[in-house]
Design an enzyme around this catalytic site. Structure first.
Site, PDB file in Angstrom:
ATOM      1  N   GLN A  85      10.999   3.900  -3.122  1.00 37.85           N
ATOM      2  CA  GLN A  85      11.430   3.134  -4.288  1.00 37.85           C
ATOM      3  C   GLN A  85      10.266   2.354  -4.919  1.00 37.85           C
ATOM      4  OE1 GLN A  85      14.234   3.185  -5.925  1.00 37.85           O
ATOM      5  NE2 GLN A  85      15.263   4.603  -4.535  1.00 37.85           N
ATOM      6  N   SER A  86       9.085   2.916  -4.840  1.00 38.88           N
ATOM      7  CA  SER A  86       7.886   2.236  -5.322  1.00 38.88           C
ATOM      8  C   SER A  86       7.941   1.931  -6.815  1.00 38.88           C
ATOM      9  CB  SER A  86       6.664   3.110  -5.027  1.00 38.88           C
ATOM     10  OG  SER A  86       5.530   2.638  -5.713  1.00 38.88           O
TER      11      SER A  86
END
Length: 298
Positions: A85-86
């Site tokens: 989920q960068s």
């Protein structure tokens, strides 16, 4: 203005290639209701969630210099890495789309979160919508070896890749947050604010490094306090120190880093990176319900 970055340093900074991506300056906003709820002191927030690129975030400022360097190097694609989920990967994919680069994301599934949506929704969905090539690897892989293999594959396919490190955190990327600090100085001068310190989450180190380099260049008007989101502050402290030294050299600041310039506050990183906890959730709810601002759980 009481404190400012010298014009010679700013001229040197402006000599580096830069792709204009961020909506800057971002606001410096006083949090009246949160400050009152906490019993003081008065807190201000630098709204780098408002940088504008595909939802905004602090990485956009780094990408202005990194993507410009990629163009100068003759690259036709960019490669970067981060967690599933960068935010950094999402903003890199957006910058690549805007500037016409092919984008490859090496997402490392290292967070122990069992829900399937974690690997399919949120930033992962946005990465695909932005046109990035998304490569997912298990958390057990060596990140550096994985990225090297991906770069090698792209070169064998006739591509000219440019590698952006985790978080965009190197000296080139940190230049963007020297500019952030310069913005803050102008804003506090305009609003008549005299900060005691600037607090920020420190993880990959690039934002932290740029802000520290900025305050050193400006004569250290107030300290930068990095709040660690892991358990051991020493690795990130060492990385920030190294990047700060590089930035000061790049900008010909003429001032060296002191031992006290890089400070990392520990004790807030549990239970694990990216895993919500009660205190973090309470902070998110407090900010949202009192100021209408969403915080990231990390």
């Amino acid at each position: 203005m009481a404190s400012q970055i010298p014009s010679a340093v700013l001229e040197k900074l402006n000599s580096f290639p830069r792709a204009r991506l961020a909506h800057a300056p971002t606001p410096l906003e006083r949090l009246d209701r949160v400050s009152k709820a906490l019993g003081g002191p008065t807190i201000y927030i630098k709204r780098d969630d408002c940088t504008g690129l595909a939802g905004g975030g602090n990485k956009t400022r780094k990408l202005e210099f990194l993507m410009a360097e990629a163009k100068s190097a003759g690259a036709d694609c960019v490669v970067t890495t981060g967690g599933m989920q960068s935010n950094h990967c999402r903003q890199t994919a957006a910058a690549a789309a805007k500037l016409g680069f092919e984008c490859h994301l090496a997402l490392i599934d290292k967070v122990d979160w069992s829900e399937d949506a974690y690997r399919r929704a949120g930033n992962v969905t946005l990465d695909h919508v932005l046109g990035a090539h998304v490569h997912v690897y298990p958390g057990s892989v060596d990140r550096d070896e994985t990225c090297d293999a991906l770069l090698k594959k792209l070169r064998s396919d006739g591509k000219t890749p440019y590698f952006i490190p985790l978080g965009g955190s190197n000296a080139t990327g940190a230049l963007g947050h020297v500019l952030t600090f310069n913005e803050v100085l102008a804003q506090i001068d305009g609003q008549g604010v005299n900060p005691k310190a600037l607090y920020m989450c420190t993880s990959s180190g690039g934002t932290h490094s740029g802000l520290v380099a900025g305050t050193i260049a400006a004569g250290r008007p107030f300290p930068i306090i990095g709040v660690d989101n892991e358990d051991d502050p020493e690795p990130i402290k060492a990385k920030v120190q190294s990047i700060v030294d590089e930035v000061l050299e790049l900008l010909n600041v003429g001032e060296t880093r002191n031992e006290d310039d890089v400070f990392v506050l520990q004790g807030t990183g549990g239970p694990s990176y990216g895993i919500p906890n009660d205190k973090a959730n309470a902070a998110i709810e407090l900010m949202a319900s009192h100021e209408g601002i969403f915080l990231d759980p990390v």
